[in-house]
Design a protein around this motif. Sequence first.
Motif, PDB file in Angstrom:
ATOM      1  N   PHE A 422      27.767  43.824 -26.928  1.00 15.36           N
ATOM      2  CA  PHE A 422      27.691  43.658 -28.384  1.00 15.36           C
ATOM      3  C   PHE A 422      27.178  42.273 -28.789  1.00 15.36           C
ATOM      4  O   PHE A 422      27.419  41.816 -29.905  1.00 15.36           O
ATOM      5  CB  PHE A 422      29.062  43.889 -29.030  1.00 15.36           C
ATOM      6  N   GLY A 423      26.502  41.573 -27.896  1.00 13.36           N
ATOM      7  CA  GLY A 423      26.009  40.236 -28.201  1.00 13.36           C
ATOM      8  C   GLY A 423      27.069  39.169 -28.144  1.00 13.36           C
ATOM      9  O   GLY A 423      26.842  38.033 -28.596  1.00 13.36           O
ATOM     10  N   ILE A 424      28.237  39.475 -27.585  1.00 13.37           N
ATOM     11  CA  ILE A 424      29.319  38.494 -27.459  1.00 13.37           C
ATOM     12  C   ILE A 424      29.004  37.567 -26.288  1.00 13.37           C
ATOM     13  O   ILE A 424      28.676  38.030 -25.197  1.00 13.37           O
ATOM     14  CB  ILE A 424      30.668  39.213 -27.209  1.00 13.37           C
ATOM     15  N   PRO A 425      29.116  36.261 -26.454  1.00 12.60           N
ATOM     16  CA  PRO A 425      28.833  35.339 -25.347  1.00 12.60           C
ATOM     17  C   PRO A 425      29.723  35.620 -24.143  1.00 12.60           C
ATOM     18  O   PRO A 425      30.887  35.993 -24.276  1.00 12.60           O
ATOM     19  CB  PRO A 425      29.124  33.960 -25.957  1.00 12.60           C
ATOM     20  N   LYS A 426      29.184  35.411 -22.968  1.00 12.75           N
ATOM     21  CA  LYS A 426      29.950  35.630 -21.747  1.00 12.75           C
ATOM     22  C   LYS A 426      30.989  34.523 -21.554  1.00 12.75           C
ATOM     23  O   LYS A 426      30.827  33.417 -22.039  1.00 12.75           O
ATOM     24  CB  LYS A 426      29.010  35.658 -20.530  1.00 12.75           C
ATOM     25  N   GLY A 427      32.042  34.858 -20.834  1.00 16.21           N
ATOM     26  CA  GLY A 427      33.017  33.855 -20.426  1.00 16.21           C
ATOM     27  C   GLY A 427      34.181  33.643 -21.366  1.00 16.21           C
ATOM     28  O   GLY A 427      35.000  32.765 -21.128  1.00 16.21           O
ATOM     29  N   ILE A 428      34.287  34.432 -22.461  1.00 17.24           N
ATOM     30  CA  ILE A 428      35.441  34.322 -23.350  1.00 17.24           C
ATOM     31  C   ILE A 428      36.143  35.672 -23.400  1.00 17.24           C
ATOM     32  O   ILE A 428      35.534  36.720 -23.169  1.00 17.24           O
ATOM     33  CB  ILE A 428      35.053  33.891 -24.783  1.00 17.24           C
ATOM     34  N   VAL A 429      37.441  35.643 -23.667  1.00 16.33           N
ATOM     35  CA  VAL A 429      38.194  36.884 -23.840  1.00 16.33           C
ATOM     36  C   VAL A 429      38.080  37.301 -25.296  1.00 16.33           C
ATOM     37  O   VAL A 429      38.385  36.527 -26.198  1.00 16.33           O
ATOM     38  CB  VAL A 429      39.663  36.705 -23.426  1.00 16.33           C
ATOM     39  N   PHE A 430      37.646  38.529 -25.508  1.00  9.05           N
ATOM     40  CA  PHE A 430      37.299  39.004 -26.843  1.00  9.05           C
ATOM     41  C   PHE A 430      37.830  40.423 -26.997  1.00  9.05           C
ATOM     42  O   PHE A 430      37.700  41.252 -26.103  1.00  9.05           O
ATOM     43  CB  PHE A 430      35.772  38.995 -27.002  1.00  9.05           C
ATOM     44  N   SER A 431      38.453  40.716 -28.121  1.00  5.27           N
ATOM     45  CA  SER A 431      38.926  42.076 -28.382  1.00  5.27           C
ATOM     46  C   SER A 431      37.751  42.946 -28.801  1.00  5.27           C
ATOM     47  O   SER A 431      36.983  42.581 -29.690  1.00  5.27           O
ATOM     48  CB  SER A 431      39.993  42.074 -29.474  1.00  5.27           C
ATOM     49  N   MET A 432      37.641  44.106 -28.168  1.00  4.91           N
ATOM     50  CA  MET A 432      36.526  45.011 -28.438  1.00  4.91           C
ATOM     51  C   MET A 432      36.960  46.445 -28.161  1.00  4.91           C
ATOM     52  O   MET A 432      38.022  46.685 -27.569  1.00  4.91           O
ATOM     53  CB  MET A 432      35.315  44.615 -27.594  1.00  4.91           C
ATOM     54  N   PRO A 433      36.163  47.437 -28.579  1.00  2.00           N
ATOM     55  CA  PRO A 433      36.553  48.848 -28.392  1.00  2.00           C
ATOM     56  C   PRO A 433      36.346  49.307 -26.949  1.00  2.00           C
ATOM     57  O   PRO A 433      35.299  49.068 -26.351  1.00  2.00           O
ATOM     58  CB  PRO A 433      35.629  49.594 -29.350  1.00  2.00           C
ATOM     59  N   VAL A 434      37.375  49.990 -26.395  1.00  2.00           N
ATOM     60  CA  VAL A 434      37.298  50.506 -25.033  1.00  2.00           C
ATOM     61  C   VAL A 434      37.956  51.881 -24.991  1.00  2.00           C
ATOM     62  O   VAL A 434      38.564  52.337 -25.958  1.00  2.00           O
ATOM     63  CB  VAL A 434      38.002  49.577 -24.017  1.00  2.00           C
ATOM     64  N   LYS A 435      37.856  52.521 -23.840  1.00  2.00           N
ATOM     65  CA  LYS A 435      38.682  53.688 -23.512  1.00  2.00           C
ATOM     66  C   LYS A 435      39.207  53.492 -22.097  1.00  2.00           C
ATOM     67  O   LYS A 435      38.559  52.866 -21.258  1.00  2.00           O
ATOM     68  CB  LYS A 435      37.876  54.982 -23.602  1.00  2.00           C
ATOM     69  N   PHE A 436      40.404  53.990 -21.833  1.00  2.00           N
ATOM     70  CA  PHE A 436      41.005  53.900 -20.503  1.00  2.00           C
ATOM     71  C   PHE A 436      40.808  55.215 -19.769  1.00  2.00           C
ATOM     72  O   PHE A 436      41.039  56.291 -20.329  1.00  2.00           O
ATOM     73  CB  PHE A 436      42.508  53.606 -20.606  1.00  2.00           C
ATOM     74  N   GLU A 437      40.405  55.114 -18.505  1.00  2.00           N
ATOM     75  CA  GLU A 437      40.291  56.295 -17.663  1.00  2.00           C
ATOM     76  C   GLU A 437      40.265  55.870 -16.197  1.00  2.00           C
ATOM     77  O   GLU A 437      39.758  54.803 -15.853  1.00  2.00           O
ATOM     78  CB  GLU A 437      39.029  57.101 -17.995  1.00  2.00           C
ATOM     79  N   ASN A 438      40.880  56.697 -15.351  1.00  2.00           N
ATOM     80  CA  ASN A 438      40.889  56.479 -13.899  1.00  2.00           C
ATOM     81  C   ASN A 438      41.438  55.105 -13.512  1.00  2.00           C
ATOM     82  O   ASN A 438      40.914  54.447 -12.611  1.00  2.00           O
ATOM     83  CB  ASN A 438      39.482  56.664 -13.320  1.00  2.00           C
ATOM     84  N   GLY A 439      42.480  54.652 -14.207  1.00  2.00           N
ATOM     85  CA  GLY A 439      43.127  53.401 -13.853  1.00  2.00           C
ATOM     86  C   GLY A 439      42.380  52.154 -14.259  1.00  2.00           C
ATOM     87  O   GLY A 439      42.731  51.048 -13.826  1.00  2.00           O
ATOM     88  N   THR A 440      41.372  52.272 -15.101  1.00  2.33           N
ATOM     89  CA  THR A 440      40.641  51.098 -15.587  1.00  2.33           C
ATOM     90  C   THR A 440      40.172  51.387 -17.008  1.00  2.33           C
ATOM     91  O   THR A 440      40.559  52.384 -17.615  1.00  2.33           O
ATOM     92  CB  THR A 440      39.454  50.773 -14.669  1.00  2.33           C
ATOM     93  N   TRP A 441      39.339  50.499 -17.547  1.00  2.00           N
ATOM     94  CA  TRP A 441      38.838  50.678 -18.903  1.00  2.00           C
ATOM     95  C   TRP A 441      37.321  50.631 -18.893  1.00  2.00           C
ATOM     96  O   TRP A 441      36.692  50.045 -18.004  1.00  2.00           O
ATOM     97  CB  TRP A 441      39.386  49.604 -19.834  1.00  2.00           C
ATOM     98  N   VAL A 442      36.752  51.242 -19.910  1.00  2.31           N
ATOM     99  CA  VAL A 442      35.291  51.266 -20.069  1.00  2.31           C
ATOM    100  C   VAL A 442      34.979  50.799 -21.484  1.00  2.31           C
ATOM    101  O   VAL A 442      35.522  51.334 -22.457  1.00  2.31           O
ATOM    102  CB  VAL A 442      34.723  52.676 -19.845  1.00  2.31           C
TER     103      VAL A 442
END
Length: 547
Positions: A422-442
């Motif tokens: 989403f154009g978010i700079p790398k290296g920072i923790v940022f809240s964003m939309p995900v889904k959880f599946e198979n023991g991880t998130w996408v």
Amino acid sequence: MAKFVIAGRADCPYYAKTELVADYLQKNLPDFRIHKITQRPEVWEADLIYDFTWNIIQQDWLKDVCEKNKWSHKNSPIIWRELLDRGGKGLLLGGYNEFLEHAQLYYDVTSSITTELMMVIAQENLGAHIEKEQEEEALKTCINPLQVWITSASAPACYNLIPILTSGEVFGMHTEISITLFDNKQAEEHLKSLVVETQDLASPVLRSVSICTKVEEAFRQAHVIVVLDDSTDKEVFTLEDCLRSRVPLCRLYGYLIEKNAHESVRVIVGGRTFVNLKTVLLMRYAPRIAHNIIAVALGVEGEAKAILARKLKTAPSYIKDVIIWGNISGNNYVDLRKTRVYRYESAIWGPLHYSRPVLNLIFDSEWVKREFVAILKNLTTTGRQFGGILAAHSIATTLKYWYHGSPPGEIVSLGILSEGQFGIPKGIVFSMPVKFENGTWVVLTDLKDVEISEQIMTRMTGDLIQEKLVALGDKIHFQPYQSGHEDLVPDEEKNLVMSDARPMSPLPPAPPQPSQHKENEDKEPYDDPFPLNEYSRFSKSDSSNHL
């Protein structure tokens, strides 16, 4: 169908003979079923054993069964019939003689087994019973419980979190857990009381609960680590000092996690202050498991759903797909562009899976742009959205999704390390939309119409980047983002229908004097362009327990 329960001493010859007759009947009669129970002789007819408080911890098995069912029987075996068609307690048949009479009368079956063979079979039964017990004990030792560690365990969120973790809803009813409460030595008495209360739950999934106050023993073989609110060990009065004060504890936690935790450990960070910063610092100092460290954003999401539900006069659980962007405990945006409401009572009605966009149902657009934003800002400023109950529920729900997957098709907000999505700079923790599946998130990068304007992105990421730089000593002073807008929602943000949940509490340059505080407490807060809910509470007296 007839079902008989045959119970007796494992070395009882009469039990052995009864068992042979019952086996023959079960094999030859389609509607005859038996259930066998054997007990060691010392358990079948044991003397009463007491603990130091004079509570009975063991009594003979036969007496216990008879007292529970209001039966009178003194010898081995004991046979009763289960009333499958009516329920309730079983119907006592009796012992060895009564069962053989029943078999001969109703089924014309008898036994001519010799006494010598009965004795041999009885000894074989005892050996088989002991072997079965040993196998069960060995199996228990092979099943290692899930090791769950909770830091700052004297915090209120921990008190609310434990019942949820031990309910079986988070990790599953077939997964045993062991909980370790980790805090400083001063909190030891409180932790001991918490241990007793946890044991009183008598949860079937709880193997053990213990406390740890020794730093060097923290996180040993931990599979799950819940990081709650921490604080500094000294008073700080500037934003820069407050940011830097988070580094030592995160460095210590990172080192201990790398050293002591299980290689597949999962770390979840919650709390009301510096959630994103603490998460990225833990990733820095525990690089081996950085991919398994996340920050909880469901608390903010839950508050937004509750506000919308009150407006629409519906249940918060019917509102889905609220997206939280940015700093979870600070400068974040609540995005309603994908938000939908289910089971909404209106002129248009559909099946349970039918939903409608929330923004199409709130006809007062000014409420969304102003009052909704103001309510969220007030909650963030006071820290109310991270209260004990909500914080515990948010952590538990995120863990549940992590292990078992999030609801299909539902958007979940999560604080993770940015890789440029989403154009978010790398290296920072940022809240964003995900889904959880198979023991991880996408990360849901395929969502349409969720582009964020450059000004909004700069405002959110600029503050997070500076937090990290100041905390690590790469930057001396924190420079707040200057928007240059007086309105709560700038024009370009109004088109996005996005809510800025930034608090408006000012940061004092020095600790206020009592007289100054009294003089100013009735004044309206000024519209500061930088979120300062976590930056306005720095003293020890207002902080939670820490190590």
